[in-house]
Write an enzyme that holds these catalytic residues in place. Structure first.
Site, PDB file in Angstrom:
ATOM      1  N   ASP A  99       0.817  -1.216   0.000  1.00 62.14           N
ATOM      2  CA  ASP A  99       0.000   0.000   0.000  1.00 62.14           C
ATOM      3  C   ASP A  99       0.846   1.259   0.000  1.00 62.14           C
ATOM      4  O   ASP A  99       0.599   2.185  -0.764  1.00 62.14           O
ATOM      5  CB  ASP A  99      -0.979  -0.013   1.201  1.00 62.14           C
ATOM      6  CG  ASP A  99      -0.295  -0.302   2.538  1.00 62.14           C
ATOM      7  OD1 ASP A  99       0.934  -0.467   2.582  1.00 62.14           O
ATOM      8  OD2 ASP A  99      -1.016  -0.367   3.558  1.00 62.14           O
ATOM      9  N   ASP A 102       6.857   3.942   3.531  1.00 61.16           N
ATOM     10  CA  ASP A 102       7.103   4.967   4.550  1.00 61.16           C
ATOM     11  C   ASP A 102       8.598   4.943   4.871  1.00 61.16           C
ATOM     12  O   ASP A 102       9.390   5.553   4.169  1.00 61.16           O
ATOM     13  CB  ASP A 102       6.200   4.683   5.762  1.00 61.16           C
ATOM     14  CG  ASP A 102       6.292   5.753   6.825  1.00 61.16           C
ATOM     15  OD1 ASP A 102       6.928   6.789   6.586  1.00 61.16           O
ATOM     16  OD2 ASP A 102       5.722   5.579   7.922  1.00 61.16           O
ATOM     17  N   VAL A 152      -2.012   8.705   6.506  1.00 56.74           N
ATOM     18  CA  VAL A 152      -3.217   8.598   5.686  1.00 56.74           C
ATOM     19  C   VAL A 152      -3.974   7.299   5.970  1.00 56.74           C
ATOM     20  O   VAL A 152      -3.388   6.320   6.430  1.00 56.74           O
ATOM     21  CB  VAL A 152      -2.880   8.680   4.176  1.00 56.74           C
ATOM     22  CG1 VAL A 152      -2.447  10.091   3.799  1.00 56.74           C
ATOM     23  CG2 VAL A 152      -1.810   7.669   3.786  1.00 56.74           C
ATOM     24  N   ASP A 158      -5.023   1.652   7.239  1.00 58.46           N
ATOM     25  CA  ASP A 158      -5.788   1.726   8.472  1.00 58.46           C
ATOM     26  C   ASP A 158      -5.194   2.662   9.505  1.00 58.46           C
ATOM     27  O   ASP A 158      -4.018   3.025   9.451  1.00 58.46           O
ATOM     28  CB  ASP A 158      -5.858   0.338   9.113  1.00 58.46           C
ATOM     29  CG  ASP A 158      -4.518  -0.053   9.755  1.00 58.46           C
ATOM     30  OD1 ASP A 158      -3.495  -0.085   9.033  1.00 58.46           O
ATOM     31  OD2 ASP A 158      -4.491  -0.277  10.975  1.00 58.46           O
TER      32      ASP A 158
HETATM   33  P1  IMP Z   1       7.399   1.150   6.385  1.00 61.28           P
HETATM   34  O1  IMP Z   1       7.897  -0.206   6.796  1.00 61.28           O
HETATM   35  O2  IMP Z   1       7.779   2.209   7.392  1.00 61.28           O
HETATM   36  O3  IMP Z   1       7.764   1.545   4.974  1.00 61.28           O
HETATM   37  O4  IMP Z   1       5.850   1.119   6.521  1.00 61.28           O
HETATM   38  C1  IMP Z   1       5.087   0.508   5.646  1.00 61.28           C
HETATM   39  C2  IMP Z   1       3.830  -0.044   6.259  1.00 61.28           C
HETATM   40  O5  IMP Z   1       3.344   0.754   7.353  1.00 61.28           O
HETATM   41  C3  IMP Z   1       2.787   0.006   5.201  1.00 61.28           C
HETATM   42  O6  IMP Z   1       2.695  -1.246   4.556  1.00 61.28           O
HETATM   43  C4  IMP Z   1       1.542   0.378   5.962  1.00 61.28           C
HETATM   44  O7  IMP Z   1       0.869  -0.789   6.348  1.00 61.28           O
HETATM   45  C5  IMP Z   1       1.997   1.111   7.187  1.00 61.28           C
HETATM   46  N1  IMP Z   1       1.901   2.578   6.998  1.00 61.28           N
HETATM   47  C6  IMP Z   1       2.895   3.445   6.708  1.00 61.28           C
HETATM   48  N2  IMP Z   1       2.447   4.707   6.599  1.00 61.28           N
HETATM   49  C7  IMP Z   1       1.110   4.640   6.816  1.00 61.28           C
HETATM   50  C8  IMP Z   1       0.060   5.635   6.821  1.00 61.28           C
HETATM   51  O8  IMP Z   1       0.244   6.844   6.596  1.00 61.28           O
HETATM   52  N3  IMP Z   1      -1.181   5.167   7.082  1.00 61.28           N
HETATM   53  C9  IMP Z   1      -1.460   3.851   7.342  1.00 61.28           C
HETATM   54  N4  IMP Z   1      -0.508   2.896   7.318  1.00 61.28           N
HETATM   55  C10 IMP Z   1       0.765   3.289   7.071  1.00 61.28           C
HETATM   56 MG    MG Z   2       0.892  -2.604   5.322  1.00 64.23          MG
END
Ligand code: IMP
Ligand code: MG
Length: 178
Positions: A99, A102, A152, A158
Site C-alpha cells: 500500500d 514509509d 493517511v 488503516d
Molecule cells: P514502512 O515499513 O515504514 O515503509 O511502513 C510501511 C507499512 O506501514 C505500510 O505497509 C503500511 O501498512 C503502514 N503505513 C505506513 N504509513 C502509513 C500511513 O500513513 N497510514 C497507514 N498505514 C501506514
Molecule cells: Mg501494510
C-alpha cells in the site's frame, strides 16, 4: 472515539482509479506476456491489489504475505513477517504489491525474505510513496502517487485497523492522535 474522527480527502476514488489504469499499463508493458507471481502484502495492499491485478494482462498468480510494523501512527523497525507462500517461486518473476512506502523497512524485509526463495527477479509496486528521507531503500519500481509525509487512511490503509474500507485516501483529523 473512532466515530468522532473526520477524514479529509487527499486522493479521490476517481483519481485512484485513473492512476491504477496508468500503473497497470506500465506494468503490462514491462512484463509483456511473461508469467508473473504477484505477492500482496496484507492487509494494507489488499484493496489496491484487487483493483490493480484485474487490469494486468499477462499470466498471473498471486499469494499474500503479512508484515506488520505500525502501532497507531508510528512506524517501528520491529517487523513481524510471514513470507511463507503457497507455491514455490524459484525462478519466478515476482511483483510485490504494497500500500505505502514509509520508512521502507517493510518492503525491504519482504524483498530480502523472498530473495532467499531464489526467484528470477523481484519488482515492487506501491500505491503511495511518502515524501521523506529514507535510508532503507531507494523506492519502489512502480509508484502510484507521491504524497506528503502525513498519516493517511482509506483504500486499504488503516488507523488501528479502522478506515480500510474507505473508497478514497484521506488524512485523519490529527486531534485523534492525542
Ligand atoms: P514502512 O515499513 O515504514 O515503509 O511502513 C510501511 C507499512 O506501514 C505500510 O505497509 C503500511 O501498512 C503502514 N503505513 C505506513 N504509513 C502509513 C500511513 O500513513 N497510514 C497507514 N498505514 C501506514
Ligand atoms: Mg501494510
Amino acid at each position: 472515539m473512532i466515530r468522532n474522527n473526520t477524514v479529509k480527502t487527499l486522493l479521490s476514488k476517481t483519481k485512484i482509479q485513473k492512476r491504477n489504469r496508468e500503473l497497470a499499463a506500465a506494468i503490462n508493458r514491462v512484463y509483456g506476456t511473461m508469467p508473473v507471481t504477484a505477492v500482496v502484502i496484507t492487509n494494507g495492499a489488499l484493496i489496491f491489489a484487487a483493483d490493480l491485478i484485474r487490469q494486468l494482462t499477462f499470466p498471473l498468480r498471486f499469494d499474500t504475505v503479512s508484515a506488520a510494523s505500525y502501532s497507531g501512527v508510528e512506524s517501528s523497525t520491529n517487523i513481524t513477517l510471514n513470507t511463507q507462500l503457497k507455491f514455490d517461486i524459484e525462478n519466478n518473476d515476482i511483483l510485490i504489491i504494497d500500500d505505502i512506502l514509509d520508512t521502507g523497512n517493510t518492503l525491504k524485509s519482504v524483498t530480502a525474505a523472498l530473495y532467499k526463495q531464489n526467484p528470477k527477479s523481484i519488482k515492487t509496486c506501491v500505491l503511495l510513496d511518502k515524501d521523506r528521507p529514507r535510508r532503507e531503500m531507494d523506492g519502489a519500481d512502480f509508484v502510484g502517487f507521491k504524497i506528503p509525509d502525513v498519516f493517511v487512511v482509506g483504500y486499504g490503509l488503516d488507523y488501528n485497523e479502522y478506515y480500510r474500507n474507505l473508497p478514497y485516501v484521506g488524512i485523519l483529523n490529527p486531534t485523534v492522535y492525542d
